[in-house]
Design an enzyme around this catalytic site. Structure first.
Site, PDB file in Angstrom:
ATOM      1  N   ARG A   1       2.703 -12.036  -0.805  1.00 23.13           N
ATOM      2  CA  ARG A   1       1.375 -12.291  -0.243  1.00 23.13           C
ATOM      3  C   ARG A   1       0.658 -13.426  -0.964  1.00 23.13           C
ATOM      4  NH1 ARG A   1      -0.831  -9.327   4.322  1.00 23.13           N
ATOM      5  NH2 ARG A   1       0.522  -7.510   4.578  1.00 23.13           N
TER       6      ARG A   1
ATOM      7  N   LYS B   1       0.137 -12.173  13.879  1.00 19.66           N
ATOM      8  CA  LYS B   1      -1.336 -12.135  13.952  1.00 19.66           C
ATOM      9  C   LYS B   1      -1.977 -13.285  13.185  1.00 19.66           C
ATOM     10  CE  LYS B   1      -3.194  -8.543  11.917  1.00 19.66           C
ATOM     11  NZ  LYS B   1      -4.008  -8.916  10.744  1.00 19.66           N
ATOM     12  N   THR B   2      -1.576 -13.451  11.921  1.00 18.71           N
ATOM     13  CA  THR B   2      -2.152 -14.521  11.103  1.00 18.71           C
ATOM     14  C   THR B   2      -1.674 -15.884  11.580  1.00 18.71           C
ATOM     15  OG1 THR B   2      -2.310 -13.059   9.179  1.00 18.71           O
ATOM     16  CG2 THR B   2      -2.370 -15.425   8.756  1.00 18.71           C
TER      17      THR B   2
ATOM     18  N   LYS C   1      -8.435  -2.619   1.543  1.00 18.99           N
ATOM     19  CA  LYS C   1      -8.259  -1.616   2.585  1.00 18.99           C
ATOM     20  C   LYS C   1      -9.096  -0.366   2.312  1.00 18.99           C
ATOM     21  CE  LYS C   1      -5.570  -3.936   5.270  1.00 18.99           C
ATOM     22  NZ  LYS C   1      -6.166  -4.562   6.499  1.00 18.99           N
TER      23      LYS C   1
ATOM     24  N   ASP D   1      -8.100 -10.828   9.520  1.00 20.76           N
ATOM     25  CA  ASP D   1      -7.653  -9.435   9.381  1.00 20.76           C
ATOM     26  C   ASP D   1      -8.644  -8.359   9.813  1.00 20.76           C
ATOM     27  OD1 ASP D   1      -5.503  -7.736   8.580  1.00 20.76           O
ATOM     28  OD2 ASP D   1      -6.618  -7.212   6.788  1.00 20.76           O
TER      29      ASP D   1
ATOM     30  N   SER E   1       2.159  -5.870  11.147  1.00 18.20           N
ATOM     31  CA  SER E   1       2.837  -6.832  10.298  1.00 18.20           C
ATOM     32  C   SER E   1       4.096  -7.364  10.973  1.00 18.20           C
ATOM     33  CB  SER E   1       3.210  -6.163   8.969  1.00 18.20           C
ATOM     34  OG  SER E   1       3.876  -7.066   8.126  1.00 18.20           O
TER      35      SER E   1
ATOM     36  N   ARG F   1       0.835  -1.206   0.000  1.00 22.86           N
ATOM     37  CA  ARG F   1       0.000   0.000   0.000  1.00 22.86           C
ATOM     38  C   ARG F   1       0.869   1.254   0.000  1.00 22.86           C
ATOM     39  NH1 ARG F   1      -1.736   1.128   4.172  1.00 22.86           N
ATOM     40  NH2 ARG F   1      -0.749  -0.447   5.498  1.00 22.86           N
TER      41      ARG F   1
END
Length: 534
Positions: free
Chosen positions: A321, A240-241, A198, A255, A236, A56
């Site tokens: 990704r 988290k994932t 996003k 997310d 990041s 992004r």
């Protein structure tokens, strides 16, 4: 024959005569391959490159300043204002660019798994693989719903359309702009697919609190065998994932979620996971989800002959990704909803090595650390970073927050005050350091993932909260004296350093950073939250 007049794309200024509408993943993959825009990996996933932008561009994301947003949006360097006139100019450029293409790809999709808050989104894409990303990431209406689809919002994704910074009010040629009055998002000059998801997430972060009182969250969520929900917040690289994708718990989403009075619900219908250093041993669920229908971005192959992905190669970007529909994972919650959470985890990768591996937070501490959104970047992850650097992103998602971060922190505080309305119990909030112990990066060692999993597992099964806790002296954090399957020496970070005085100095250094960063929010929070770090 289409039943609904809303399927006339002229109403959204699309006059292109060749429209591929709601194509299947197989058809979109075939279109991508035929156009020479992608390749199949050895596991059947589609591999594409997003070009110049592999992430992004938050400095090029705009919100139209008008009567709806003027007094509500927190205008700053992540919420950049765009005039209505400049939006219209860019919008006309985008639609003209799309209408001039040989063919376009349109998809109808939902955001929000809760029927009451559902947003119907129509996405117009320049490339077929962008449309596959939308299929993967958003909630998918069934055939009956598609034939009666009245969109709420429209997203136009036109990577080949470039802005003129001298006349269009942008910083450079790429842009993403949200118009709340017209309910439209335009994206140009960048093919990075994350801008699409996003954009809608940013819109929901404005709409849900202001119109519905729902707490929007940049977090992952899962559910245990007994129906207990857990939330995982983290920037990041904090895990988290990885930590929310657990074979023992069903995944709600990785997310974006909302927290209403009754439950927690996913905004999305898929996952967008980082793949750098991915392995079947450490993250089997994500690894095995990379199959036909999944799309990997900006990866390389070990060889063109085998088409096996080289997950360790970051030559294109650290931000490699994969997007895949959530049903690529077996262990999921099929209605994408869960009960009020019993446990919340704030994940931070502390490269300074001073935060405890796990600590229990009070409500005020939770609001404080939520506003900080702290983690650290380590040397080598970005050009120019030669030693650990503290990074702060309020609410663990500052670039996506149209409102002042304190508004979201107050929503969190209200939810914690209400407690778990299902179990009538308080909600436990934990600060988890997935970073270093025994010294900073380069001196100490990163905490072993099995130990982190063991601490989270003990928090989830209720055994950790029953342990005796002690308060450490620098941050006032409550540390458990013992935790099953974790050596006791790791629980108190000061005890892991050879030089206690060096630990004290580094802890004071990080504490000063916390105070400095929190200063921008002090005027908008209660005295109890201000007093967390004195």
């Amino acid at each position: 024959m289409l039943k609904n007049p809303a399927f006339d794309l002229k109403t959204i200024d699309i006059t292109n005569e060749t429209i591929h509408w709601n194509l299947s993943p197989a058809a979109l993959v075939e279109k991508t391959l035929t156009k020479g825009q992608g390749k199949l990996t050895d596991s059947g996933a589609l591999a594409i490159d997003t070009g110049k932008f592999t992430g992004r561009s938050p400095k090029d994301r705009f919100i139209v300043r008008d009567s709806i947003t003027e007094d509500k949006v927190d205008w700053n360097d992540t919420n950049l204002a765009l005039s209505e006139e400049n939006f219209d100019k860019l919008y006309n450029k985008v639609t003209a660019h799309l209408n001039a293409k040989e063919e376009l790809y349109v998809r109808d999709a939902y955001a929000c798994a809760h029927q009451r808050y559902r947003l119907k989104v129509r996405v117009v894409c320049e490339h077929p693989w962008q449309n596959l990303f939308v299929y993967n990431m958003f909630l998918r209406p069934n055939s009956e719903e598609v034939n009666d689809f009245m969109h709420d919002w429209v997203v136009y994704a036109a990577p080949g359309c470039l802005a003129n910074p001298l006349t269009d009010g942008t910083r450079q040629q790429n842009f993403a702009a949200i118009n709340f009055s017209k309910k439209k998002i335009i994206i140009g000059g960048t093919a990075y697919t994350g801008e699409i998801k996003k954009g809608i997430f940013s819109a929901l972060n404005f709409l849900l609190p202001t119109e519905n009182g729902v707490f929007p969250m940049h977090c992952s969520a899962n559910v245990g065998k007994d129906g207990d929900t857990a939330l995982f917040f983290g920037l990041s690289g904090t895990g988290k994932t990885t930590l929310s994708t657990d074979s023992e718990r069903k995944l709600i989403g990785d997310d974006e979620h909302g927290w209403s009075k009754a439950n927690v619900f996913n905004f999305e219908g898929g996952c967008y996971a980082k793949t750098i250093n991915l392995s079947a041993a450490k993250e089997p669920e994500i690894f095995n989800a990379i199959k036909f229908g999944a799309m990997v971005e900006n990866i390389t192959f070990k060889s063109e002959k085998t088409r096996a992905i080289d997950f360790e190669d970051d030559s294109k970007t650290q931000n490699t990704r994969v997007s895949y529909p959530i049903h690529h994972i077996d262990n999921i919650v099929f209605n994408s909803r869960g009960n009020i959470p019993e446990n919340i985890f704030f994940l931070t990768c502390d490269a300074f090595g001073v935060l405890p591996p796990i600590s229990k937070l009070t409500k005020e501490q939770a609001m404080y650390y939520f506003l900080l959104g702290y983690t650290a970047k380590i040397a080598g992850t970005e050009a120019g970073i030669n030693e650990p650097q503290a990074t702060f992103s309020a609410c663990f998602g500052l670039p996506f927050l149209p409102l002042n971060p304190t508004e979201y922190s107050k929503l969190l505080g209200a939810k914690l005050d209400a407690g778990n309305t299902d179990t009538k119990k308080p909600i436990n909030v934990w600060l988890v350091n997935t970073g270093w112990s025994g010294g900073p990066y380069g001196v100490g060692m990163r905490l072993d993932l099995p130990y982190t999993r063991a601490m989270i597992r003990s928090a989830l099964d209720g055994s950790l909260v029953k342990q005796e806790f002690v308060e450490e002296s620098f941050f006032g954090l409550s540390i458990p004296k013992t935790c099953k399957d974790v050596p006791t020496k790791y629980l108190n970070p000061r005890a892991t350093w050879v030089d206690a005085a060096a630990y004290d100095a580094k802890a004071e250094e990080l504490k000063a950073m916390f105070r400095q960063n929190f200063a921008m929010y002090e005027a908008h929070v209660d005295d109890e939250v201000k007093a967390v770090l004195q």
